[in-house]
Design an enzyme around this catalytic site. Structure first.
Site, PDB file in Angstrom:
ATOM      1  N   ASP A 283       0.837  -1.205   0.000  1.00 33.41           N
ATOM      2  CA  ASP A 283       0.000   0.000   0.000  1.00 33.41           C
ATOM      3  C   ASP A 283       0.874   1.259   0.000  1.00 33.41           C
ATOM      4  O   ASP A 283       0.541   2.260  -0.633  1.00 33.41           O
ATOM      5  CB  ASP A 283      -0.911   0.009   1.231  1.00 33.41           C
TER       6      ASP A 283
ATOM      7  N   ALA B  24      -6.837  10.487  21.324  1.00 30.45           N
ATOM      8  CA  ALA B  24      -6.708  10.674  22.777  1.00 30.45           C
ATOM      9  C   ALA B  24      -7.161  12.053  23.248  1.00 30.45           C
ATOM     10  O   ALA B  24      -6.344  12.858  23.730  1.00 30.45           O
ATOM     11  CB  ALA B  24      -5.266  10.404  23.214  1.00 30.45           C
TER      12      ALA B  24
ATOM     13  N   ASN C 185      -5.148   8.452   1.782  1.00 30.55           N
ATOM     14  CA  ASN C 185      -5.554   7.796   3.029  1.00 30.55           C
ATOM     15  C   ASN C 185      -6.102   8.794   4.044  1.00 30.55           C
ATOM     16  O   ASN C 185      -7.258   8.728   4.425  1.00 30.55           O
ATOM     17  CB  ASN C 185      -4.367   7.086   3.676  1.00 30.55           C
ATOM     18  N   GLU C 186      -5.215   9.669   4.501  1.00 29.16           N
ATOM     19  CA  GLU C 186      -5.624  10.594   5.568  1.00 29.16           C
ATOM     20  C   GLU C 186      -4.625  11.716   5.754  1.00 29.16           C
ATOM     21  O   GLU C 186      -3.507  11.679   5.228  1.00 29.16           O
ATOM     22  CB  GLU C 186      -5.797   9.863   6.920  1.00 29.16           C
TER      23      GLU C 186
HETATM   24  P1  NAD Z   1       3.707   1.501   6.371  1.00 31.58           P
HETATM   25  O1  NAD Z   1       4.222   0.844   5.149  1.00 31.58           O
HETATM   26  O2  NAD Z   1       4.329   1.202   7.682  1.00 31.58           O
HETATM   27  O3  NAD Z   1       2.128   1.255   6.382  1.00 31.58           O
HETATM   28  C1  NAD Z   1       1.523   0.954   7.510  1.00 31.58           C
HETATM   29  C2  NAD Z   1       0.481  -0.135   7.251  1.00 31.58           C
HETATM   30  O4  NAD Z   1      -0.691   0.501   6.806  1.00 31.58           O
HETATM   31  C3  NAD Z   1       0.838  -1.183   6.200  1.00 31.58           C
HETATM   32  O5  NAD Z   1       0.541  -2.453   6.742  1.00 31.58           O
HETATM   33  C4  NAD Z   1      -0.108  -0.874   5.044  1.00 31.58           C
HETATM   34  O6  NAD Z   1      -0.493  -2.025   4.303  1.00 31.58           O
HETATM   35  C5  NAD Z   1      -1.269  -0.305   5.783  1.00 31.58           C
HETATM   36  N1  NAD Z   1      -2.147   0.545   4.976  1.00 31.58           N
HETATM   37  C6  NAD Z   1      -1.825   1.606   4.222  1.00 31.58           C
HETATM   38  N2  NAD Z   1      -2.917   2.097   3.629  1.00 31.58           N
HETATM   39  C7  NAD Z   1      -3.952   1.317   4.029  1.00 31.58           C
HETATM   40  C8  NAD Z   1      -5.338   1.336   3.795  1.00 31.58           C
HETATM   41  N3  NAD Z   1      -5.887   2.269   3.019  1.00 31.58           N
HETATM   42  N4  NAD Z   1      -6.099   0.399   4.394  1.00 31.58           N
HETATM   43  C9  NAD Z   1      -5.568  -0.529   5.204  1.00 31.58           C
HETATM   44  N5  NAD Z   1      -4.269  -0.598   5.480  1.00 31.58           N
HETATM   45  C10 NAD Z   1      -3.469   0.327   4.898  1.00 31.58           C
HETATM   46  O7  NAD Z   1       3.772   3.046   6.273  1.00 31.58           O
HETATM   47  P2  NAD Z   1       3.594   3.901   5.000  1.00 31.58           P
HETATM   48  O8  NAD Z   1       3.861   3.112   3.784  1.00 31.58           O
HETATM   49  O9  NAD Z   1       4.362   5.140   5.254  1.00 31.58           O
HETATM   50  O10 NAD Z   1       2.039   4.168   5.067  1.00 31.58           O
HETATM   51  C11 NAD Z   1       1.516   5.327   5.597  1.00 31.58           C
HETATM   52  C12 NAD Z   1       0.218   4.955   6.210  1.00 31.58           C
HETATM   53  O11 NAD Z   1       0.473   4.290   7.422  1.00 31.58           O
HETATM   54  C13 NAD Z   1      -0.584   6.156   6.586  1.00 31.58           C
HETATM   55  O12 NAD Z   1      -1.365   6.626   5.508  1.00 31.58           O
HETATM   56  C14 NAD Z   1      -1.416   5.643   7.748  1.00 31.58           C
HETATM   57  O13 NAD Z   1      -2.703   5.251   7.335  1.00 31.58           O
HETATM   58  C15 NAD Z   1      -0.678   4.418   8.223  1.00 31.58           C
HETATM   59  N6  NAD Z   1      -0.394   4.601   9.639  1.00 31.58           N
HETATM   60  C16 NAD Z   1      -1.091   3.861  10.513  1.00 31.58           C
HETATM   61  C17 NAD Z   1      -0.910   4.022  11.867  1.00 31.58           C
HETATM   62  C18 NAD Z   1      -1.707   3.179  12.810  1.00 31.58           C
HETATM   63  O14 NAD Z   1      -2.476   2.338  12.343  1.00 31.58           O
HETATM   64  N7  NAD Z   1      -1.586   3.403  14.107  1.00 31.58           N
HETATM   65  C19 NAD Z   1       0.009   4.957  12.356  1.00 31.58           C
HETATM   66  C20 NAD Z   1       0.714   5.712  11.436  1.00 31.58           C
HETATM   67  C21 NAD Z   1       0.497   5.538  10.060  1.00 31.58           C
END
Ligand code: NAD
Length: 264
Positions: free
Chosen positions: A45, A185, A122-123
């Site tokens: 992703d 939070a 995503n966000e």
């Molecule tokens: P990364 O590769 O570590 O990605 C984190 C995880 O998020 C991976 O497992 C990826 O498959 C999953 N992911 C990404 N988009 C997704 C979606 N639309 N639906 C479900 N899973 C999804 O980090 P990166 O490549 O820099 O990705 C950035 C993304 O990581 C951000 O857009 C954010 O959504 C995610 N993120 C998640 C958290 C959390 O869940 N606590 C914290 C920080 C960032």
């Protein structure tokens, strides 16, 4: 048809990228990294997020498809064993396109009316650089609450399964032109109060964040993180632009949710 391939950069993804490139050239497709009609992302992703930002200036002309070399992704849903099938499908254009909504973020600064516009797949998250994050939240031009806590997350429907889900947000189907506001939070006691539930806003409702004291914030747009100083406001709404995914077979969103979070 012109194509480009982006790879995660590891050896498995690079090998797959070279294989697909040579198959597609054999089918007389043109490799064009500047103006592709289709972008194939090989990795996960994160690789597709990178490809989206690289080609975000030509979203109306470029479609995306993702192959995953690790675990099943939400955007990267083809497996390496299927690439011959995928190459044949791409070569047999025209293909079907599915559009997903995006989040528009406009950061306005205190001095000189300067602003920066971003698109997120995503966000976008907003956090304080120093101390507690305090923001006045306006929805559709009306004061809604004064938020105190770690930060706020505004996500797209397809991003609702990412960071938003970890914050307790709902999963939204990407056919809905909406954005979701989720708390990180929040401080809730007799003095400070926030709604405490994620909010889903329709396309014609914007959310505006206005700093109360400290004007410096860490704002993320998908995987990109930037420090913004002297922020006057941050506006979020459903973008006019959409991302276009090339669809070569049905893989319903709820099946992807099930296969990713419940069981294979
Ligand atoms: P990364 O590769 O570590 O990605 C984190 C995880 O998020 C991976 O497992 C990826 O498959 C999953 N992911 C990404 N988009 C997704 C979606 N639309 N639906 C479900 N899973 C999804 O980090 P990166 O490549 O820099 O990705 C950035 C993304 O990581 C951000 O857009 C954010 O959504 C995610 N993120 C998640 C958290 C959390 O869940 N606590 C914290 C920080 C960032």
């Amino acid at each position: 048809m012109r194509f480009a391939i982006t790879s995660k950069g590891d050896s498995k993804s690079n090998t797959l990228m070279h294989k697909m490139k040579s198959y597609l050239l054999d089918f007389n497709l043109i490799y064009d990294e500047e103006q592709p009609d289709i972008v194939i992302s090989v990795g996960g992703d994160g690789t597709l997020l990178y490809a989206f930002h690289r080609y975000s200036s030509r979203l109306d002309k470029t479609a995306f498809v993702g192959v995953h070399t690790g675990h099943l992704g939400f955007y990267a849903d083809w497996v390496p064993e299927e690439i011959e099938k995928l190459v044949i499908a791409i070569a047999k254009t025209p293909f079907q396109v599915v559009e997903y909504p995006l989040l528009e973020v406009i950061v306005r600064y205190q001095n000189g009316g300067r602003e920066t516009r971003y698109l997120a797949l995503n966000e976008s998250t907003v956090k304080a650089v120093n101390g507690t994050f305090v923001m006045d939240v306006e929805i559709r031009g009306q004061h809604f609450e004064r938020f105190r806590g770690d930060g706020l997350c505004l996500s797209t429907p397809s991003g609702s399964t990412a960071y938003n889900k970890a914050l307790g947000g709902a999963i939204l189907h990407p056919s809905l032109p909406a954005i979701q506001l989720a708390e990180m939070a929040s401080i809730n006691n007799k003095v400070f109060r926030t709604v405490g539930s994620p909010l889903v806003l329709p396309g014609h409702h914007a959310c505006l964040l206005k700093p109360v004291n400290e004007p410096d914030f860490k704002i993320t747009i998908d995987h990109l993180s930037l420090l913004h100083k002297d922020v006057k406001s941050i506006q979020f709404r459903v973008a006019d632009e959409k991302i276009r995914f090339a669809r070569f077979r049905p893989f319903p969103f709820w099946k992807r949710v099930h296969d990713s979070f419940v069981a294979d």
